[in-house]
Design a protein around this motif. Structure first.
Motif, short mmCIF file in Angstrom:
data_model
loop_
_atom_site.label_atom_id
_atom_site.label_comp_id
_atom_site.label_asym_id
_atom_site.label_seq_id
_atom_site.Cartn_x
_atom_site.Cartn_y
_atom_site.Cartn_z
N THR A 187 7.13 11.78 6.83
CA THR A 187 5.70 12.47 6.74
C THR A 187 4.83 11.66 5.75
N TYR A 188 5.37 11.24 4.60
CA TYR A 188 4.57 10.76 3.30
C TYR A 188 4.46 9.32 3.56
N CYS A 189 5.14 8.45 4.61
CA CYS A 189 5.27 6.88 4.51
C CYS A 189 4.22 6.35 5.31
N ILE A 190 3.59 5.18 4.70
CA ILE A 190 2.66 4.54 5.38
C ILE A 190 3.35 3.20 6.23
N LEU B 143 20.86 3.99 -1.18
CA LEU B 143 20.81 4.91 -0.10
C LEU B 143 19.62 6.04 -0.46
N PRO B 144 18.44 5.91 -0.09
CA PRO B 144 17.24 6.91 -0.52
C PRO B 144 17.52 8.09 -0.06
N VAL B 145 17.38 9.18 -1.04
CA VAL B 145 17.72 10.49 -0.71
C VAL B 145 16.28 11.20 -0.59
N GLN B 146 15.44 10.91 -1.46
CA GLN B 146 14.01 11.20 -1.39
C GLN B 146 13.96 12.75 -2.07
N SER B 147 14.99 13.81 -1.59
CA SER B 147 14.57 15.09 -2.19
C SER B 147 16.15 15.84 -1.81
N CYS C 192 0.74 -0.96 0.21
CA CYS C 192 0.06 0.05 -0.04
C CYS C 192 0.76 1.30 -0.04
N ILE C 193 2.09 1.15 -0.35
CA ILE C 193 3.18 2.41 -0.34
C ILE C 193 2.48 3.39 -1.22
N ARG C 194 2.04 2.99 -2.38
CA ARG C 194 1.47 4.30 -3.20
C ARG C 194 0.04 3.84 -3.46
N GLU C 195 -0.96 4.76 -3.92
CA GLU C 195 -2.26 4.41 -4.30
C GLU C 195 -2.36 3.55 -5.33
N THR D 32 19.36 5.12 -5.44
CA THR D 32 18.65 6.03 -4.60
C THR D 32 17.09 5.72 -4.80
N ASP D 33 16.27 6.51 -4.01
CA ASP D 33 14.93 6.43 -4.36
C ASP D 33 14.57 7.97 -4.39
N ILE D 34 13.58 8.50 -5.07
CA ILE D 34 13.46 9.91 -5.07
C ILE D 34 11.84 10.11 -5.05
N ILE D 35 11.38 11.00 -4.71
CA ILE D 35 9.79 11.35 -4.63
C ILE D 35 9.81 12.66 -5.34
N VAL D 36 8.92 13.03 -6.34
CA VAL D 36 8.62 14.17 -6.87
C VAL D 36 7.25 14.51 -6.56
N SER E 62 12.21 6.38 -8.97
CA SER E 62 11.61 7.68 -8.98
C SER E 62 10.09 7.56 -8.89
N PHE E 63 9.52 8.14 -7.84
CA PHE E 63 8.20 8.20 -7.64
C PHE E 63 7.40 9.49 -7.43
N ILE E 64 6.07 9.50 -8.01
CA ILE E 64 5.29 10.75 -7.90
C ILE E 64 4.56 10.45 -6.52
N TYR E 65 4.67 11.43 -5.89
CA TYR E 65 4.18 11.37 -4.49
C TYR E 65 2.71 11.15 -4.39
N SER E 66 2.49 10.04 -3.28
CA SER E 66 0.98 9.64 -3.66
C SER E 66 0.58 9.82 -1.99
N LYS E 67 -0.68 10.50 -1.82
CA LYS E 67 -1.25 10.73 -0.72
C LYS E 67 -1.60 9.39 0.20
N ARG E 68 -1.10 9.14 1.33
CA ARG E 68 -1.46 7.98 1.94
C ARG E 68 -2.27 8.05 3.24
N PRO E 69 -3.45 7.53 3.33
CA PRO E 69 -4.49 7.84 4.61
C PRO E 69 -3.53 7.75 5.83
N1 5AD Z 1 4.48 8.44 -2.31
C1 5AD Z 1 5.70 8.21 -3.10
N2 5AD Z 1 6.50 7.29 -3.05
C2 5AD Z 1 6.58 7.03 -1.78
N3 5AD Z 1 7.63 6.05 -1.22
C3 5AD Z 1 7.43 5.84 0.12
N4 5AD Z 1 5.99 6.40 0.43
C4 5AD Z 1 5.84 7.18 -0.88
C5 5AD Z 1 4.49 7.83 -1.21
N5 5AD Z 1 3.55 8.25 -0.03
C6 5AD Z 1 8.91 5.72 -1.60
C7 5AD Z 1 10.15 6.30 -1.02
C8 5AD Z 1 10.54 4.94 -0.59
C9 5AD Z 1 10.41 3.80 -1.53
C10 5AD Z 1 10.10 2.67 -0.83
O1 5AD Z 1 8.93 4.36 -1.90
O2 5AD Z 1 10.88 6.62 -2.21
O3 5AD Z 1 11.85 5.00 -0.29
#
Ligand code: 5AD
Ligand code: SF4
Length: 442
Positions: A163-166, A263-267, A49-52, A303-307, A334-341
Motif C-alpha cells: 500500500t505504500y509503494c508506487i 529479503l525485505p521485511v518492511q516491519s 520516484c520511490i520516495r519524495e 533487508t529493507d525496513i520502513i519506519v 532503513s527508510f522513513i515512510y514517504s507518502k506517494r501519490p
Molecule cells: N516510503 C518509504 N520507503 C519505501 N519503499 C518503497 N516505497 C516506500 C515509501 N513510500 C522502500 C521499501 C522497498 C524499498 C525498495 O524502498 O522498503 O523495499
C-alpha cells in the motif's frame, strides 16, 4: 560527427541497468559518452520516484541545468524513467523547467534514438508516455559499466500493490522474460568476460508465474548455475510472501549462487504488515530466516525496513526493533515512510509526524549498525575470496571488492587485479567495511 551524451541515474539497480541499455542504444547511433556534463550535447536524467526525496533530487539537478541550457541552446535535456511514468507529471515538470525537450517513461526507452532524431530534425520537443511496454522481449544492446559483472533483467513490473509503494503504478504488471532469452544473454555475457551476474526483478520469486508452462525461479537459477565460466550469481529482490523453501536447497546445492539473501521485511508488526498488504506474518518471516541459516550457516541476510508507516504505534515500532534484534541482519536499508501519490496508504489516517519518524529511524539504525559490526567481526582472521571491483572510493591507493556474502573489503593491491577473484586475509572489521591484506600467493 559524434555527439556527446551524459546520463545521470537515480534509484535502484533496475534503473542503473536501464541506463546501461540506453547508453548502448545511443552508442549505436553516433553518440559517445562523456564524464563532463558541461560538454554534453544530450543530458538525460533517468529518474526514481520511490520516495519524495528521490524526486526532489531530480528536480534540483534539473534546476541546475537551466544555466547550461541558456549557454548552449542546442543542448537536449531529457528526463525519463519512473518519475515520468506517473500520471500528470509532464505539465508539472514543464511548469518548473520549460527547457526540458524530451520526456519518456519506463515503457519506451527503446525509442530513445528515434526521439533524438525527431528533435534534431524538426526542432520540436518530444514528450511520450505509453502504458504498454514495447521493449520487454527486444534484444537491446547495453554499454556495461563493468566488464566482469553484469545486470540481467529476468522480469519487469510488480503485481503486489504494497500500500505504500508506487512501483506497480510506474513499472506495470509482472512480465517475465523467456528463460531461453535469459540463458542466452548470460552465456553471451560470460563469453564477453563477465564472471558475476545480478538477476534483477521487482519480485524475482514470482518469475515465470505469468507463463503457461511451469517454469520457476528455482529452475532458472539451476540452469544459470550450470553455465560454464559463471563464478557468482546474485539476485534481487525477493519477497517473503513468494519465497519458497525449495529455493534454499537450490542455493545450498548450487556451486555459484552467492551466500547472501536480500529479503525485505518492511516491519516486524503483524498489524502493520497487514496494512502494508505484505501478505506474510512476522512468524513466517522468522521461519524463512531460521531455515536459511540452518541450511547455509554463513549466509548474509539483508533487508529493507520502513519506519513511520501511517498508524504505526510506538509498540508496533518496537516490534520492528525486536525483530531486528531477533534476526540480527548483516545489513539493512532503513527508510522513513514517504507518502506517494496514487497509492492506498496516501489516504490512510494517522500519518506520523516527521519528527517521530526521524527519531524512530535513528533508534532503528543504532540497532542495525550494532548487528552489522557484530557480523563483520566474525570475518577477522579469516581468509576470504574477493571479487575486485575497482579502486576504493575514499582512497585511490586501495582496492575495493566484495565477498560472496556481499561484504565490502578494502585492501592494498595492484589495479591489474580489478575483475579477478583474489584471496584476502581480513585484519580489521568495521561497521560497514572489512579491511584486509592480499594473500601472498595471489
Ligand atoms: N516510503 C518509504 N520507503 C519505501 N519503499 C518503497 N516505497 C516506500 C515509501 N513510500 C522502500 C521499501 C522497498 C524499498 C525498495 O524502498 O522498503 O523495499
Ligand atoms: Fe513495491 Fe511491494 Fe512491489 Fe516491492 S513488492 S516493488 S515494495 S509493491
Amino acid at each position: 560527427m559524434y555527439k556527446k551524451f551524459f546520463i545521470q541515474t537515480f534509484g535502484c539497480q533496475m534503473n542503473e541497468h536501464d541506463s546501461e541499455v540506453m547508453a548502448g542504444l545511443l552508442e549505436e547511433r553516433f553518440y559517445i559518452p562523456t564524464k563532463d556534463i558541461k560538454e554534453a550535447d544530450f543530458i538525460l536524467l533517468n529518474t526514481c520516484c520511490i520516495r519524495e526525496k528521490a524526486e526532489s533530487k531530480v528536480l534540483s539537478m534539473l534546476g541546475s541545468l537551466k544555466k547550461l541550457k541558456a549557454k548552449k541552446p542546442s543542448l537536449i535535456v531529457g528526463v525519463c524513467g519512473c518519475m515520468i511514468q506517473q500520471k500528470n507529471i509532464v505539465p508539472k515538470i514543464l511548469h518548473a523547467c520549460p527547457f526540458v525537450n524530451l520526456m519518456f517513461g519506463t515503457n519506451n526507452m527503446a525509442q530513445l534514438p528515434d526521439y533524438l532524431e525527431r528533435i534534431e530534425k524538426y526542432g520540436q520537443p518530444v514528450y511520450e508516455i505509453v502504458d504498454e511496454d514495447s521493449s520487454a522481449d527486444l534484444k537491446l544492446p547495453a554499454s556495461r559499466e563493468f566488464p566482469f559483472k553484469a545486470f540481467v533483467n529476468i522480469m519487469y513490473g510488480c503485481n503486489n500493490f504494497c500500500t505504500y509503494c508506487i512501483v506497480p503504478y510506474v513499472r506495470g504488471r509482472e512480465r517475465s522474460r523467456k528463460k531461453e532469452d535469459i540463458i542466452a544473454e548470460v552465456k553471451e555475457l560470460v563469453a564477453d568476460g563477465a564472471i558475476e551476474v545480478m538477476l534483477l526483478g521487482q519480485n524475482v520469486d514470482s518469475y515465470g508465474n505469468d507463463f503457461k508452462d511451469s517454469v520457476s525461479f528455482a529452475d532458472l537459477l539451476k540452469e544459470i548455475d550450470d553455465i560454464p565460466g559463471i563464478e557468482r550469481i546474485r539476485f534481487m529482490t525477493s519477497h517473503p510472501k513468494d519465497f519458497s523453501l525449495e529455493l534454499i536447497d537450490v542455493i545450498k546445492n548450487s556451486k555459484h549462487i552467492c551466500h547472501s539473501l536480500h529479503l525485505p521485511v518492511q516491519s516486524g508488526s503483524n498489524e502493520v504488515l497487514k496494512r502494508m498488504n505484505r501478505k506474510y506474518t512476522r512468524e513466517r518471516y522468522l521461519e524463512i530466516v531460521h531455515a536459511m541459516r540452518e541450511a547455509i550457516p554463513d549466509v548474509a541476510l539483508t533487508t529493507d525496513i520502513i519506519v513511520g508507516f501511517p498508524g504505526e504505534t510506538e509498540e508496533q515500532f518496537q516490534e520492528t526493533v525486536d525483530l531486528v534484534e531477533t534476526v540480527g541482519f548483516d545489513n539493512a536499508f532503513s527508510f522513513i515512510y514517504s507518502k506517494r501519490p496514487g497509492t492506498a496508504a496516501e489516504k490512510f489516517e494517522d500519518q506520523i509526524p516527521l519528527e517521530i519518524k526521524k527519531e524512530r529511524l535513528q533508534r532503528l539504525n543504532t540497532s542495525l549498525s550494532k548487528w552489522s559490526l557484530y557480523h563483520n567481526k566474525k570475518y577477522e582472521g579469516q581468509n576470504v575470496k574477493v571479487l575486485v571491483e575497482g579502486l576504493s572510493e575514499n582512497n585511490d591507493n586501495m582496492l575495493s571488492g566484495r565477498t560472496d556474502t556481499g561484504k565490502t573489503v578494502i585492501f592494498q593491491g595492484d589495479p591489474s587485479l580489478i575483475g579477478k577473484i583474489v584471496n584476502v586475509d581480513i585484519t580489521t572489521a568495521q561497521t560497514w567495511v572489512l579491511k584486509g591484506k592480499l594473500e601472498e600467493e595471489n
